[in-house]
Design an enzyme around this catalytic site. Structure first.
Site, PDB file in Angstrom:
ATOM      1  N   LYS A   1       0.665  -1.175  -0.027  1.00  0.00           N
ATOM      2  CA  LYS A   1       0.055  -0.089  -0.037  1.00  0.00           C
ATOM      3  C   LYS A   1       0.822   1.297  -0.055  1.00  0.00           C
ATOM      4  O   LYS A   1       2.271   1.282   0.360  1.00  0.00           O
ATOM      5  CB  LYS A   1      -0.757   0.006   1.435  1.00  0.00           C
TER       6      LYS A   1
ATOM      7  N   ASP B   1      -6.896   4.127  -4.620  1.00  0.00           N
ATOM      8  CA  ASP B   1      -7.440   4.040  -2.955  1.00  0.00           C
ATOM      9  C   ASP B   1      -8.264   5.394  -2.920  1.00  0.00           C
ATOM     10  O   ASP B   1      -8.456   6.073  -3.938  1.00  0.00           O
ATOM     11  CB  ASP B   1      -6.627   3.823  -2.048  1.00  0.00           C
TER      12      ASP B   1
END
Ligand code: GLU
Length: 448
Positions: free
Chosen positions: A110, A150
């Site tokens: 991430k 995201d």
């Protein structure tokens, strides 16, 4: 350094593994838990960019390359002022097990930056994305690490970042997913997280009702108004359910007079969000706007709740309000949408109210459809082919079905529910995801 969000995600996983029979059956997996909780690599960097007035701006950029046992690191990029290492470690950690649950070969990672897109011009967004990719490009690649979107990173931002990667490398490769449809993106990728969430819950409803019920006629509370919430809402409406709420960080829209949101309402909201405007700018006549509140205590009686905004968006109080309002299914479109106390409230109710309980599904299973279609985008890029909408949607539906079955069967095997009790999907997801990753790491000598 304190990492509250990461510790929360770690504890949620560790506590369910400990309460299952996994460590009795495989005591050696305790070592795997210790090893898997440390990222393989954390990259932190400076992002310097020029705003519209010519001033120098600086932000903190990150990529957490958490685990690559199952494939290249894979996971989104978040641009939000709250982004820090604790948040990205929690998201990366969740992503490892989520990606394992898709059944595709992807590791977990991430990244993002503490950049706030609110109030920025399109030009500033482009300049930021270019500056961010100038450094990130040194650490990623189609077989190394494949970022995606995201919060606040959608098709437009992926485009700017992809362009900069291509310029720097003089190379076109499938290094990002969520690309535009005319330059290597996959059909259904924008819809995938929301659609996948609804497909997963459809299996929960089907199982709980012994095949008698579906979304048809169900009242559904949704939070958020971004990509996940929009497509979850559209799929619920398509399947005959009524969407009674949507929200953003400033407040909630609650449908009045029993009339739910229409696809036209959702598309109006989508265009506001694309312009980075708040829901206060939304004009509709049959909705109440509740300032500064999340929907959960304001939606009245609902059958399904789909938190789809951000982490920790359902507190213990709100969980209890949903249970009292007769909500039967709760599934996270967001990552770690529920606080640990909220999960405990749902899980306690599941155990004590056989057959009539609320049933909770964690994000790492319920929202896995997004990254699953990212995996399908990678496969199409490698083949230099594009699959049709029907093909991708059918694969997504199959992946969500398998993911549900896997969580269910694993929970039955490792937790053994009491007679009439729904199996714990949170424990099932954690044990199934963890086991797959731990076994791959063992084979590759990451622990012994
Ligand atoms: N950010 C999404 C998630 O939380 C998608 C990640 C991806 O497609 O790589 O799963």
């Amino acid at each position: 350094m304190a990492e509250p969000e990461f510790e929360q995600a770690y504890k949620e996983l560790a506590s369910t593994l400990e309460s299952s029979t996994l460590f009795e059956k495989n005591p050696e997996y305790k070592k795997a838990l210790e090893v898997v909780s440390i990222p393989e690599r954390v990259i932190q960097f400076r992002v310097v960019w020029e705003d519209d007035s010519g001033k120098c701006q600086v932000n903190k950029g990150y990529r957490v390359q958490f685990n690559s046992a199952l494939g290249p690191y894979k996971g989104g990029l978040r641009l939000h002022p709250t982004v820090n290492l604790s948040i990205l470690k929690f998201l990366g950690f969740e992503q490892i097990f989520k990606n394992a649950l898709t059944g595709l070969n992807m590791g977990g990672g991430k990244g993002g930056a503490d950049f706030d897109p609110k109030g920025k011009s399109d030009n500033e967004i482009r300049k930021f994305c270019v500056a961010f990719m100038t450094e990130l490009s040194k650490h990623i690649g189609a077989d190394t690490d494949v970022p995606a979107g995201d919060i606040n990173v959608g098709g437009r931002e992926i485009g700017y970042m992809f362009g900069q990667y291509r310029r720097l490398r003089n190379q076109w490769e499938g290094v990002l997913t969520g690309k535009g449809l005319n330059w290597g993106g996959s059909l259904i990728r924008p819809e995938a997280t929301g659609y996948g969430l609804v497909y997963y819950v459809e299996h929960m409803i089907n199982y709980a009702s012994g095949g008698k019920e579906s979304f048809k006629g169900k009242k559904v509370a949704i939070s958020g108004s971004g990509n996940v919430a929009q497509y979850a809402a559209l799929k619920v409406i398509e399947l005959g359910g009524t969407v009674v709420s949507l929200s953003d960080s400033k407040g909630s829209l609650i449908a009045t007079e029993g009339k739910g949101f229409t696809p036209e309402d959702v598309s109006k909201i989508a265009s506001l969000k694309l312009k980075r405007q708040a829901l206060t700018a939304y004009e509709g006549h049959s909705y109440n706007y509740i300032e500064g509140a999340r929907p959960w205590k304001h939606v009245g009686s609902v059958d399904v709740a789909l938190p789809s905004a951000t982490q920790n968006e359902v507190s213990q109080d709100e969980a209890e309000a949903l249970i009292a309002a007769g909500c039967k299914f709760i599934a996270e479109g967001s990552n770690m949408g529920c606080t640990q106390e909220a999960i405990e409230a749902f899980e306690a109710h599941r155990k004590s109210s056989q057959g009539n309980a609320i049933w909770y599904a964690p994000g790492k299973a319920a929202n896995a459809g997004g990254v699953a279609v990212s995996g399908l985008e990678m496969a199409q890029n490698s083949q230099r082919l594009s699959w049709t909408t029907e093909e991708v949607d059918a694969k997504l539906a199959g992946i969500m079905k398998d993911c549900f079955e896997n969580c269910l069967q694993t929970a039955k095997e490792y937790i053994t529910p009491a007679e009439g009790e729904f199996p714990s999907l949170v424990a099932g997801a954690n044990v199934a995801g963890f086991k797959k990753v731990a076994a791959a790491m063992h084979d590759q000598g990451d622990w012994w």
